[in-house]
Design a protein around this motif. Structure first.
Motif, PDB file in Angstrom:
ATOM      1  N   SER A 149       0.912  -1.371   0.157  1.00 54.29           N
ATOM      2  CA  SER A 149       0.002  -0.071  -0.044  1.00 54.29           C
ATOM      3  C   SER A 149       0.821   1.259   0.040  1.00 54.29           C
ATOM      4  CB  SER A 149      -1.020  -0.028   1.114  1.00 54.29           C
ATOM      5  OG  SER A 149      -1.778   1.328   1.138  1.00 54.29           O
ATOM      6  N   SER A 153       1.079   4.121  -2.868  1.00 56.28           N
ATOM      7  CA  SER A 153       0.931   5.644  -2.670  1.00 56.28           C
ATOM      8  C   SER A 153       1.886   6.399  -3.048  1.00 56.28           C
ATOM      9  CB  SER A 153       0.340   5.831  -1.040  1.00 56.28           C
ATOM     10  OG  SER A 153      -0.764   5.060  -0.562  1.00 56.28           O
ATOM     11  N   SER A 157       1.733   9.389  -6.002  1.00 59.41           N
ATOM     12  CA  SER A 157       2.038  10.915  -5.486  1.00 59.41           C
ATOM     13  C   SER A 157       3.167  11.469  -6.364  1.00 59.41           C
ATOM     14  CB  SER A 157       2.717  10.632  -4.160  1.00 59.41           C
ATOM     15  OG  SER A 157       3.697  10.263  -3.944  1.00 59.41           O
TER      16      SER A 157
END
Length: 271
Positions: A149, A153, A157
């Protein structure tokens, strides 16, 4: 004169009988032999008790021809004796000098060694500048591995893939062939409306698990997406055909999107 001559004759006449009275009587031959034998025995006893006294020291008598040289110089033996006598005092006088010098030298050496060493050591210690101590850096603790995860992420980004939603609940349906019990973590995101082919998936395999089986399942998922858009959206079909699958360590990643190659490169640098 006659008187004097008469007195002299009288005195001579008186002296003759006196000499006869004082002279020793003649000895017998037997007594003389006994005395000679006694003397011989005494000499033999003396020789036995102290035989070395009768012997004359060797090399004490110097031949007459060596006593004086032809030129009237002093005898050689006397010269040697003079030389030895003159040399002996010099040796005796030199010995104290040698002993005194060695003792004085020893004392000077000890004084030098005892006094110079501490002074030199102290001087060196005072002259040497103290080096500043470098600050001790804290030991770097190994960072814990990123979860699937966290990897997704961080990638989202850095790169834009549109509006994506969580597909974790559909992993067993969409990614058949993956044993989730062998996964440390996993994260899958796809389009919310299903109108685009954008999708990203990261699987963290446990130690001893098979990354090859996960990679095979991800390639199969990319082929299914491409077939979905083949009939009604050729543009999304071309994007799905260029899907990228990468394996790094115990991580396996799949990216479907217009910037799939750039996202896959960031993934390899991240894990």
């Amino acid at each position: 004169m006659k008187r004097w001559t008469w007195l002299m004759a009288l005195m001579l006449a008186l002296m003759i009988p006196l000499q006869g009275c004082t002279s020793n009587p003649p000895k017998d031959e037997g007594e003389e032999q006994n005395q000679q034998e006694q003397q011989k025995e005494e000499q033999e006893k003396d020789e036995e008790t102290d035989p070395e006294e009768d012997k004359e020291p060797e090399d004490t008598q110097v031949p007459a021809d060596e006593r004086e040289n032809s030129d009237g110089d002093t005898p050689v033996s006397n010269q040697n004796a003079d030389n030895t006598s003159s040399e002996k005092p010099s040796n005796s006088t030199q010995k104290p000098q040698g002993g005194g010098s060695s003792s004085s030298q020893g004392s000077s050496n000890t004084s030098q060694g005892g006094g110079s060493r501490p002074s030199q050591g102290g001087g060196n210690q005072s002259q040497q500048p103290q080096q500043p101590q470098e600050p001790q850096q804290p030991e770097e603790k190994p960072q814990p591995a990123l979860t699937a995860s966290q990897v997704v992420s961080n990638l989202l980004s850095q790169h834009s893939m549109g509006d994506l939603t969580d597909y974790n609940s559909m992993v067993s349906t969409l990614y058949g062939g993956i044993d989730l019990s062998q996964m440390e973590s996993y994260c899958v995101k796809g389009p919310a409306m299903g109108t685009t082919a954008s999708e990203i998936a990261v699987f963290q395999v446990k130690a001893g698990g098979s990354t090859a089986s996960v990679e095979k399942a991800l390639r199969q998922r990319a082929d299914d997406v491409a077939r979905t858009f083949e009939q009604y959206d050729p543009a999304q079909y071309e994007i799905a055909k260029k899907a990228v699958v990468r394996t790094k360590g115990n991580y396996v990643c799949m990216v479907i999107g217009s910037n799939a190659s750039a996202i896959a490169s960031s993934f390899e640098k991240m894990v």
